[in-house]
Design a protein around this motif. Structure first.
Motif, PDB file in Angstrom:
ATOM      1  N   THR A   1     -11.736  59.620   9.012  1.00  0.00           N
ATOM      2  CA  THR A   1     -11.851  58.636  10.083  1.00  0.00           C
ATOM      3  C   THR A   1     -10.838  57.512   9.971  1.00  0.00           C
ATOM      4  O   THR A   1     -11.011  56.456  10.558  1.00  0.00           O
ATOM      5  CB  THR A   1     -13.266  58.037  10.096  1.00  0.00           C
ATOM      6  OG1 THR A   1     -13.509  57.398   8.840  1.00  0.00           O
ATOM      7  CG2 THR A   1     -14.307  59.114  10.350  1.00  0.00           C
TER       8      THR A   1
ATOM      9  N   SER B   1      -9.635  55.574  13.019  1.00  0.00           N
ATOM     10  CA  SER B   1     -10.583  54.691  13.695  1.00  0.00           C
ATOM     11  C   SER B   1     -10.707  53.334  13.008  1.00  0.00           C
ATOM     12  O   SER B   1     -11.492  52.494  13.451  1.00  0.00           O
ATOM     13  CB  SER B   1     -11.976  55.338  13.749  1.00  0.00           C
ATOM     14  OG  SER B   1     -11.930  56.558  14.454  1.00  0.00           O
ATOM     15  N   HIS B   2      -9.946  53.144  11.946  1.00  0.00           N
ATOM     16  CA  HIS B   2     -10.093  51.937  11.141  1.00  0.00           C
ATOM     17  C   HIS B   2      -8.932  50.970  11.328  1.00  0.00           C
ATOM     18  O   HIS B   2      -7.773  51.374  11.413  1.00  0.00           O
ATOM     19  CB  HIS B   2     -10.192  52.294   9.656  1.00  0.00           C
ATOM     20  CG  HIS B   2     -11.529  52.823   9.258  1.00  0.00           C
ATOM     21  ND1 HIS B   2     -11.924  54.109   9.553  1.00  0.00           N
ATOM     22  CD2 HIS B   2     -12.565  52.237   8.613  1.00  0.00           C
ATOM     23  CE1 HIS B   2     -13.152  54.298   9.088  1.00  0.00           C
ATOM     24  NE2 HIS B   2     -13.570  53.182   8.514  1.00  0.00           N
ATOM     25  N   ALA B   3      -9.279  49.694  11.382  1.00  0.00           N
ATOM     26  CA  ALA B   3      -8.293  48.633  11.196  1.00  0.00           C
ATOM     27  C   ALA B   3      -8.079  48.453   9.702  1.00  0.00           C
ATOM     28  O   ALA B   3      -9.020  48.618   8.913  1.00  0.00           O
ATOM     29  CB  ALA B   3      -8.792  47.333  11.809  1.00  0.00           C
TER      30      ALA B   3
ATOM     31  N   ASP C   1      -4.639  46.908  13.633  1.00  0.00           N
ATOM     32  CA  ASP C   1      -5.861  47.522  14.158  1.00  0.00           C
ATOM     33  C   ASP C   1      -5.643  49.016  14.419  1.00  0.00           C
ATOM     34  O   ASP C   1      -4.563  49.544  14.147  1.00  0.00           O
ATOM     35  CB  ASP C   1      -6.380  46.769  15.376  1.00  0.00           C
ATOM     36  CG  ASP C   1      -5.453  46.857  16.572  1.00  0.00           C
ATOM     37  OD1 ASP C   1      -5.482  45.941  17.408  1.00  0.00           O
ATOM     38  OD2 ASP C   1      -4.685  47.838  16.678  1.00  0.00           O
ATOM     39  N   TYR C   2      -6.677  49.658  14.931  1.00  0.00           N
ATOM     40  CA  TYR C   2      -6.641  51.124  15.006  1.00  0.00           C
ATOM     41  C   TYR C   2      -5.628  51.634  16.025  1.00  0.00           C
ATOM     42  O   TYR C   2      -5.239  52.803  15.951  1.00  0.00           O
ATOM     43  CB  TYR C   2      -8.040  51.659  15.302  1.00  0.00           C
ATOM     44  CG  TYR C   2      -8.502  51.528  16.735  1.00  0.00           C
ATOM     45  CD1 TYR C   2      -8.768  50.289  17.298  1.00  0.00           C
ATOM     46  CD2 TYR C   2      -8.679  52.664  17.513  1.00  0.00           C
ATOM     47  CE1 TYR C   2      -9.187  50.179  18.601  1.00  0.00           C
ATOM     48  CE2 TYR C   2      -9.110  52.562  18.831  1.00  0.00           C
ATOM     49  CZ  TYR C   2      -9.365  51.319  19.373  1.00  0.00           C
ATOM     50  OH  TYR C   2      -9.775  51.215  20.663  1.00  0.00           O
ATOM     51  N   ILE C   3      -5.154  50.776  16.949  1.00  0.00           N
ATOM     52  CA  ILE C   3      -4.134  51.216  17.905  1.00  0.00           C
ATOM     53  C   ILE C   3      -2.793  50.542  17.633  1.00  0.00           C
ATOM     54  O   ILE C   3      -1.882  50.627  18.445  1.00  0.00           O
ATOM     55  CB  ILE C   3      -4.566  50.973  19.365  1.00  0.00           C
ATOM     56  CG1 ILE C   3      -4.955  49.512  19.595  1.00  0.00           C
ATOM     57  CG2 ILE C   3      -5.701  51.920  19.745  1.00  0.00           C
ATOM     58  CD1 ILE C   3      -5.204  49.178  21.053  1.00  0.00           C
TER      59      ILE C   3
ATOM     60  N   LEU D   1     -13.881  49.115  10.869  1.00  0.00           N
ATOM     61  CA  LEU D   1     -13.735  49.900  12.082  1.00  0.00           C
ATOM     62  C   LEU D   1     -13.003  49.114  13.169  1.00  0.00           C
ATOM     63  O   LEU D   1     -13.280  47.942  13.405  1.00  0.00           O
ATOM     64  CB  LEU D   1     -15.101  50.357  12.594  1.00  0.00           C
ATOM     65  CG  LEU D   1     -15.749  51.511  11.829  1.00  0.00           C
ATOM     66  CD1 LEU D   1     -17.152  51.779  12.333  1.00  0.00           C
ATOM     67  CD2 LEU D   1     -14.897  52.776  11.936  1.00  0.00           C
ATOM     68  N   TYR D   2     -12.033  49.784  13.756  1.00  0.00           N
ATOM     69  CA  TYR D   2     -11.362  49.411  14.987  1.00  0.00           C
ATOM     70  C   TYR D   2     -10.554  48.127  14.959  1.00  0.00           C
ATOM     71  O   TYR D   2      -9.331  48.156  14.944  1.00  0.00           O
ATOM     72  CB  TYR D   2     -12.373  49.363  16.147  1.00  0.00           C
ATOM     73  CG  TYR D   2     -13.112  50.664  16.339  1.00  0.00           C
ATOM     74  CD1 TYR D   2     -12.410  51.853  16.554  1.00  0.00           C
ATOM     75  CD2 TYR D   2     -14.491  50.719  16.291  1.00  0.00           C
ATOM     76  CE1 TYR D   2     -13.079  53.059  16.711  1.00  0.00           C
ATOM     77  CE2 TYR D   2     -15.173  51.928  16.459  1.00  0.00           C
ATOM     78  CZ  TYR D   2     -14.457  53.086  16.664  1.00  0.00           C
ATOM     79  OH  TYR D   2     -15.118  54.278  16.820  1.00  0.00           O
ATOM     80  N   VAL D   3     -11.210  46.968  15.008  1.00  0.00           N
ATOM     81  CA  VAL D   3     -10.505  45.710  15.260  1.00  0.00           C
ATOM     82  C   VAL D   3     -10.254  44.972  13.958  1.00  0.00           C
ATOM     83  O   VAL D   3     -11.159  44.815  13.139  1.00  0.00           O
ATOM     84  CB  VAL D   3     -11.312  44.817  16.227  1.00  0.00           C
ATOM     85  CG1 VAL D   3     -10.588  43.504  16.477  1.00  0.00           C
ATOM     86  CG2 VAL D   3     -11.558  45.551  17.543  1.00  0.00           C
ATOM     87  N   SER D   4      -9.028  44.501  13.769  1.00  0.00           N
ATOM     88  CA  SER D   4      -8.705  43.793  12.537  1.00  0.00           C
ATOM     89  C   SER D   4      -9.246  42.364  12.581  1.00  0.00           C
ATOM     90  O   SER D   4      -9.436  41.779  13.651  1.00  0.00           O
ATOM     91  CB  SER D   4      -7.193  43.789  12.325  1.00  0.00           C
ATOM     92  OG  SER D   4      -6.532  43.199  13.426  1.00  0.00           O
TER      93      SER D   4
END
Length: 122
Positions: free
Chosen positions: A28, A31-33, A52-54, A99-102
């Motif tokens: 995963t 999906s992680h920051a 972040d994840y993107i 997860l996701y957002v830093s």
């Protein structure tokens, strides 16, 4: 859940460069920051940079213009390129995941690596 292992620390003269790596296990990672933090002797853990994840990046003021955080999801790795190093950059550098957002607050991260020592000499 991911597990993290940092590498790339060492001893460097002021003005030099180092690239830290943080390898993650698990399926995963994308999906992680990911954040980089550092801790100088006798001080608290300090935010350095996060992605972040993107791919959105944030930096501490002390890191802006000198450090670059990047990620390679294909190999589950996040990097911290550090240029123009200063003695005050000395410390143990940790990577962390959430997860996701830093976030810049270390309390927001639940997963940490063991750290890698960076020492910058005059």
């Amino acid at each position: 859940q991911v597990q993290l292992v940092e590498s790339g620390g060492g001893l460097v003269q002021a003005g030099g460069s180092l690239r830290l790596s943080c390898a993650a296990s698990g399926r995963t990672f994308g999906s992680h920051a990911m954040g980089w933090f550092r801790q100088a002797h006798g001080k608290g853990r300090e935010f350095v940079a996060a992605i972040d994840y993107i791919g959105g990046r944030t930096y501490a003021d002390s890191a802006k213009g000198r450090f670059t955080i990047s990620r390679a999801d294909a190999v589950n790795t996040v990097y911290l390129q550090m240029n123009s190093l200063k003695p005050e950059d000395t410390g143990v550098y940790y990577c962390a995941a959430r997860l996701y957002v830093s976030q810049s607050d270390p309390e927001e991260y639940k997963t940490w690596g063991q750290g890698t020592q960076v020492t910058v000499s005059l």
